[in-house]
Design an enzyme around this catalytic site. Structure first.
Site, mmCIF file in Angstrom:
data_model
loop_
_atom_site.group_PDB
_atom_site.id
_atom_site.type_symbol
_atom_site.label_atom_id
_atom_site.label_comp_id
_atom_site.label_asym_id
_atom_site.label_seq_id
_atom_site.Cartn_x
_atom_site.Cartn_y
_atom_site.Cartn_z
ATOM 1 N N ALA A 21 0.828 -1.204 0.000
ATOM 2 C CA ALA A 21 0.000 0.000 0.000
ATOM 3 C C ALA A 21 0.865 1.257 0.000
ATOM 4 O O ALA A 21 0.601 2.214 -0.738
ATOM 5 C CB ALA A 21 -0.937 -0.001 1.209
ATOM 6 N N LYS A 49 -6.091 -4.101 -8.385
ATOM 7 C CA LYS A 49 -5.513 -4.555 -7.114
ATOM 8 C C LYS A 49 -6.561 -4.605 -6.003
ATOM 9 O O LYS A 49 -7.503 -3.806 -5.967
ATOM 10 C CB LYS A 49 -4.368 -3.618 -6.694
ATOM 11 N N LYS A 58 -4.454 -12.475 -10.001
ATOM 12 C CA LYS A 58 -3.082 -11.979 -10.111
ATOM 13 C C LYS A 58 -2.249 -12.651 -9.026
ATOM 14 O O LYS A 58 -2.330 -12.292 -7.854
ATOM 15 C CB LYS A 58 -3.046 -10.457 -9.965
ATOM 16 N N LYS A 103 -7.626 -8.696 -19.374
ATOM 17 C CA LYS A 103 -6.944 -8.628 -20.662
ATOM 18 C C LYS A 103 -7.963 -8.693 -21.793
ATOM 19 O O LYS A 103 -8.966 -9.417 -21.683
ATOM 20 C CB LYS A 103 -5.962 -9.801 -20.818
ATOM 21 N N GLU A 152 -8.525 -12.932 -14.563
ATOM 22 C CA GLU A 152 -7.822 -14.035 -13.913
ATOM 23 C C GLU A 152 -7.158 -13.532 -12.639
ATOM 24 O O GLU A 152 -6.822 -12.339 -12.526
ATOM 25 C CB GLU A 152 -6.769 -14.617 -14.844
#
Length: 527
Positions: free
Chosen positions: A30, A306, A114, A282, A112
Site C-alpha cells: 500500500a 488490485k 493476479k 486482458k 484471472e
C-alpha cells in the site's frame, strides 16, 4: 517540486531493488503504490521534470550480479494498476477510444487472479526447456535454468509446441507449504509466501531450490515462432493442454462481469491456498491486443485491478481466550491464513466480549449490531505495524446458528472471571495463583522496556515456570537462577536447547541487570 520528485524517485527505486532483487521488501504494498502514484501524478503535472530513468518508466530492478544475465528476446513488461471500479471503467473507455469502438460494441475480455509471486520466463526450443530467466529490469533477467528444472510444475518437454515458445508465468508457494517451510528450522524465516518463493528460486545452489516446495502458474508468453491461438483464452487453454498449470481465466463481456469476478475472488482469496493481490483483465482478441500495443512499460490491453493491500476476507476458524498479566480475558480470532499488508495473518484481536456481541460497553451497535461467531467469514485489516483486527462479518455466508458464549471462568485456572460495572473487560480472579497471569507478569518483568534480560524471552520464561528442577515462578527467582543451577546436578548447559555458552550468556545478562533505572523497575513491577 523538483526536490519532492527526486525524493520520491529515490525511495521508489530503493523499494524496487529491495523487492525485486533482494527479496526483502522495505515497505508495504500500500505504501509503495501510494508513493508511485504520487510520483506519476507529479511527473504528469510537471513534464519538464520527467526523466527516462524514473521508476515510473522502468520495470522491476537490475538483475543481481550473483547470476549470469539473460537478455529477453521480448521485454517482460509490467502492468498498469487500478484501485477503483472507476479506474477500470476508464481503462475500458480508453481502449474503446483507441480502437474506434462504439460504447455498445462487443469487447470480450478475460479476468484471472493476479498471483503474488516471482515472474519467470521459460524458453522452449523444439519443445524442450533450454532456459529460464527472472524478469530483472524487463530487458535483462537472471539465468535460473538449473533451479527452474527442479520445479515439478515446469515440464522439461512439452508436446505440440511451436519451434520457439517463451512461456511467461509466476513462481509461488502455497500457504501450507510456506507454513511448513517456516516451521522446518530453515536458516531464514520468511514474512510471506512471495518472499519465500523468490528467495527459494534465486539460490546459487539448485539443490536448495529442489528442497523448497515451489509451484508455477503460466499466464502468458513472450517470443513465439507460431501463434498458440487467436484469443487470450484460447492460448491459455493451449498452454494447459501442454501440461502447464494456468490461472483459468474467465471470459467477460462487460464492466459488470469484470467487477463481479474481482468481488468473487476478493471474497474467496483465503480459500485458494495461495496468495493473490488482485485480478488481471486482458482483451481476449489477440488481433486487438496487437492494435493496442504497448506503452513504455505496460501493455494498453491489460490492467491489474488490485485488492486493498491492508484488507482481506477470511474464515474465522475459532475464538480462543488469552489471559494477560492483569487477569484480563482477551479474545483472539484464529483465522485461515491470509496475506494482509504483505504479512501472513493467522490471528487477529477481537478486543472484548462486547465487540464480539456487536455493541460497545454502552450498548451502542458496532457493525450495525452484527455479532461474530466461529466459522464466520470476516474482514481483517492491518495498517502498518498495528495488530490485525476483525472489522466486519459477512452474514450471507454464515452457517453457525449459535452465538459465541464468552467464558465466565478463567480457561487457565478455573477461577471466576469477573466483569466489574463500567469495565469492558472480564478478569480472572485467581491472581498469581493463575499460571497464565504469573507467566505473563514474568514476561513483562523481563521485557525490553523493563529489565530487558537477553536470553530470557517469552518461550524461556514459560519453560522455566514449568520447570520442576530449576523453576522461576516469581521475579526474585530470576536472580538466584545461577546459584541454584551451580548447586544442582542437572545443569542448564546440558539441557536440550542450551549449551555452555548460552547458559553463561544468560547468567551474565541477569547479573548485568541487577541494577537498573528506577523508572524501568517501576514499569517492570506494573505499578
Amino acid at each position: 517540486m523538483a526536490a519532492r520528485i527526486a525524493s520520491l524517485r529515490e525511495r521508489v527505486a530503493a523499494a524496487d531493488v529491495a523487492y525485486h532483487r533482494d527479496d526483502a521488501p522495505v515497505m508495504s504494498d500500500a505504501d509503495y503504490d501510494a508513493l508511485k502514484r504520487e510520483l506519476a501524478a507529479l511527473e504528469a503535472a510537471h513534464p519538464d521534470l520527467a526523466a527516462a530513468d524514473s521508476p515510473t518508466q522502468t520495470v522491476g530492478a537490475a538483475p543481481s550480479e550473483r547470476f549470469a544475465k539473460v537478455r529477453h528476446a521480448q521485454r517482460m513488461m509490467s502492468l498498469e494498476n487500478a484501485f477503483t471500479p472507476e479506474a477500470v471503467a476508464d481503462f475500458i473507455t480508453r481502449m474503446r477510444s483507441f480502437l474506434g469502438l462504439a460504447p455498445d460494441a462487443p469487447l470480450a475480455m478475460t479476468a484471472e487472479p493476479k498471483i503474488d509471486g516471482l515472474s519467470l520466463s521459460l524458453r522452449y526450443e523444439q519443445g524442450r526447456l533450454v532456459q529460464a530467466a527472472t524478469r530483472g529490469d524487463g530487458t535483462t533477467g537472471e539465468n535460473v535454468t538449473a533451479n527452474a528444472r527442479t520445479i515439478a510444475d515446469i515440464p522439461a518437454v512439452i508436446p505440440d509446441a511451436p519451434d520457439v515458445l517463451e512461456v511467461r508465468g509466476e513462481v509461488y508457494m502455497t500457504h501450507e507449504d510456506f507454513a511448513a517451510l517456516n516451521d522446518s528450522g530453515a536458516d531464514r524465516v520468511f514474512a510471506n509466501p512471495r518472499n519465500a518463493a523468490a528467495g527459494s528460486l534465486r539460490q546459487l545452489d539448485p539443490g536448495i531450490t529442489a528442497r523448497r516446495p515451489l509451484r508455477f502458474f503460466a499466464y502468458g508468453w513472450g517470443q513465439i515462432s507460431a501463434p498458440l491461438a487467436d484469443t487470450q483464452s484460447g492460448a491459455i487453454a493451449r498452454l494447459a493442454a501442454m501440461g502447464f498449470a494456468t490461472t483459468s481465466p474467465r471470459l467477460c463481456s462487460s464492466l459488470a462481469d469484470l467487477l463481479a469476478v474481482w468481488a468473487d475472488l476478493e471474497q474467496r482469496r483465503a480459500t485458494l491456498g495461495f496468495d493473490i493481490d488482485g485480478v488481471v483483465y486482458k482483451v481476449d482478441d489477440l488481433s486487438l491486443q496487437d492494435r493496442l500495443g504497448f506503452r513504455s512499460t505496460t501493455p494498453r490491453w491489460a490492467l491489474a485491478h488490485k485488492f486493498p493491500a491492508e484488507i482481506a476476507w477470511t474464515r474465522l476458524e475459532r475464538i480462543e481466550i488469552q489471559v494477560g498479566r492483569t487477569g484480563a480475558l482477551s479474545p483472539v480470532a484464529r483465522l485461515a491464513p491470509v496475506t494482509v499488508g504483505g504479512v501472513v495473518v493467522q490471528n487477529a484481536t477481537l478486543h472484548n466480549e462486547d465487540y464480539i456481541a456487536g455493541h460497545d460497553s454502552r450498548g451502542q451497535p458496532i457493525r450495525d449490531g452484527r455479532d461474530i461467531r466461529e466459522g464466520d467469514w470476516v474482514q481483517v485489516y492491518r495498517a502498518g505495524d498495528v495488530i490485525p483486527k476483525v472489522a466486519d462479518v459477512d452474514l450471507s455466508r454464515r452457517t453457525n446458528p449459535d452465538h459465541y458464549e464468552f467464558p465466565t471462568t478463567c480457561p487457565e485456572c478455573g477461577s471466576e472471571a469477573i466483569r466489574e460495572p463500567g469495565d469492558s473487560v472480564r478478569r480472572c480472579s485467581g491472581g498469581l495463583g493463575c499460571p497464565a497471569q504469573a507467566i505473563e507478569r514474568l514476561r513483562h518483568f523481563v521485557s525490553r522496556a523493563a529489565f530487558d534480560i537477553e536470553g530470557l524471552g517469552a518461550k524461556q520464561v514459560e519453560a522455566f515456570y514449568a520447570d520442576p528442577v530449576l523453576p522461576i515462578r516469581e521475579p526474585a527467582e530470576i536472580f538466584t537462577l545461577a546459584a541454584r543451577d551451580a548447586a544442582g546436578l542437572a545443569r542448564l548447559k546440558n539441557r536440550d536447547g542450551w549449551g555452555e555458552r548460552s547458559a553463561e550468556n544468560l547468567f551474565r545478562s541477569i547479573e548485568e541487570r541487577r541494577s537498573i533505572p528506577l523508572a524501568r523497575l517501576i514499569f517492570a513491577l506494573g505499578i
